[in-house]
Motif scaffolding. Structure first.
Motif, mmCIF file in Angstrom:
data_model
loop_
_atom_site.group_PDB
_atom_site.id
_atom_site.type_symbol
_atom_site.label_atom_id
_atom_site.label_comp_id
_atom_site.label_asym_id
_atom_site.label_seq_id
_atom_site.Cartn_x
_atom_site.Cartn_y
_atom_site.Cartn_z
ATOM 1 N N GLY A 79 -11.217 -7.536 4.912
ATOM 2 C CA GLY A 79 -12.258 -6.939 4.106
ATOM 3 C C GLY A 79 -12.104 -6.540 2.761
ATOM 4 N N ASP A 80 -12.843 -5.731 1.925
ATOM 5 C CA ASP A 80 -12.518 -5.345 0.653
ATOM 6 C C ASP A 80 -12.035 -3.983 0.365
ATOM 7 N N HIS A 81 -11.827 -3.142 1.645
ATOM 8 C CA HIS A 81 -11.541 -2.021 1.286
ATOM 9 C C HIS A 81 -10.081 -1.261 1.641
ATOM 10 N N GLY A 82 -9.517 -2.316 2.467
ATOM 11 C CA GLY A 82 -8.186 -1.992 2.913
ATOM 12 C C GLY A 82 -8.169 -1.494 4.217
ATOM 13 N N SER A 136 -6.253 -3.976 0.326
ATOM 14 C CA SER A 136 -7.187 -5.269 0.853
ATOM 15 C C SER A 136 -6.490 -6.671 0.536
ATOM 16 N N GLY A 137 -6.325 -7.553 0.969
ATOM 17 C CA GLY A 137 -5.477 -8.707 0.841
ATOM 18 C C GLY A 137 -4.114 -8.683 1.081
ATOM 19 N N HIS A 138 -3.535 -7.383 1.544
ATOM 20 C CA HIS A 138 -2.047 -7.341 1.966
ATOM 21 C C HIS A 138 -1.804 -7.315 3.228
ATOM 22 N N GLN A 180 -9.685 3.508 9.866
ATOM 23 C CA GLN A 180 -10.583 3.298 8.751
ATOM 24 C C GLN A 180 -10.407 1.993 8.288
ATOM 25 N N GLY A 181 -11.228 1.223 8.055
ATOM 26 C CA GLY A 181 -11.355 -0.160 7.296
ATOM 27 C C GLY A 181 -11.310 -1.082 8.282
ATOM 28 N N GLU A 182 -10.813 -2.322 8.123
ATOM 29 C CA GLU A 182 -10.821 -3.737 8.882
ATOM 30 C C GLU A 182 -9.212 -4.163 8.882
ATOM 31 N N GLY A 187 0.853 -1.186 -0.092
ATOM 32 C CA GLY A 187 0.015 0.074 -0.023
ATOM 33 C C GLY A 187 0.941 1.038 -0.135
ATOM 34 N N TRP A 188 0.946 2.069 1.028
ATOM 35 C CA TRP A 188 1.411 3.455 1.248
ATOM 36 C C TRP A 188 1.666 3.698 2.553
#
Length: 119
Positions: free
Chosen positions: A90-93, A32-34, A52-54, A12-13
């Motif tokens: 989850g799907d959104h990072g 997501s997934g990383h 934010q996110g999961e 990501g970053w």
């Protein structure tokens, strides 16, 4: 590194929000997934917070390893020599706030999905 720097990572970053003579504050965004490397720090102390996110935080080495699902706004202190790893769920990072001492290059990777061994 300096305040305002945006650094792309294979997971990501990260963005340096504040870097001064006393502390460093970063945003980490995990796609997501990383996940980040399983790592520890010799001297650096961190506190992590899900913004934010999961995400999940793995703490400890093999026999003592525990996985914690991070809750929004809960602080997770990471003292030196604590093996840890962050992973987006989850799907959104996941957006993580990292507050730390100044030893930014103090990273010992135990395991890495991207073949990195340096910082």
């Amino acid at each position: 590194m300096k305040s305002g720097d945006h650094i792309n990572k294979p997971w990501g970053w990260e963005e340096i929000l504040e870097l001064n003579d006393h502390y460093c504050i970063k945003h980490l965004f995990i796609d997501s997934g990383h996940r980040l490397s399983k790592q520890y720090h010799e001297r650096k102390t961190e506190t992590l917070m899900l913004v934010q996110g999961e995400a999940e935080l793995t703490l400890g080495a093999s026999a003592t390893e525990q996985v914690v699902v991070m809750e929004l706004s809960r602080l997770f202190p990471i003292p030196p020599r604590t093996v840890h790893r962050l992973k987006a769920r989850g799907d959104h990072g996941a957006l993580i706030l990292e507050m730390s001492t100044l030893e930014l290059d103090d990273v010992v990777r135990v395991e890495d999905d991207y073949g990195r061994s340096d910082t």
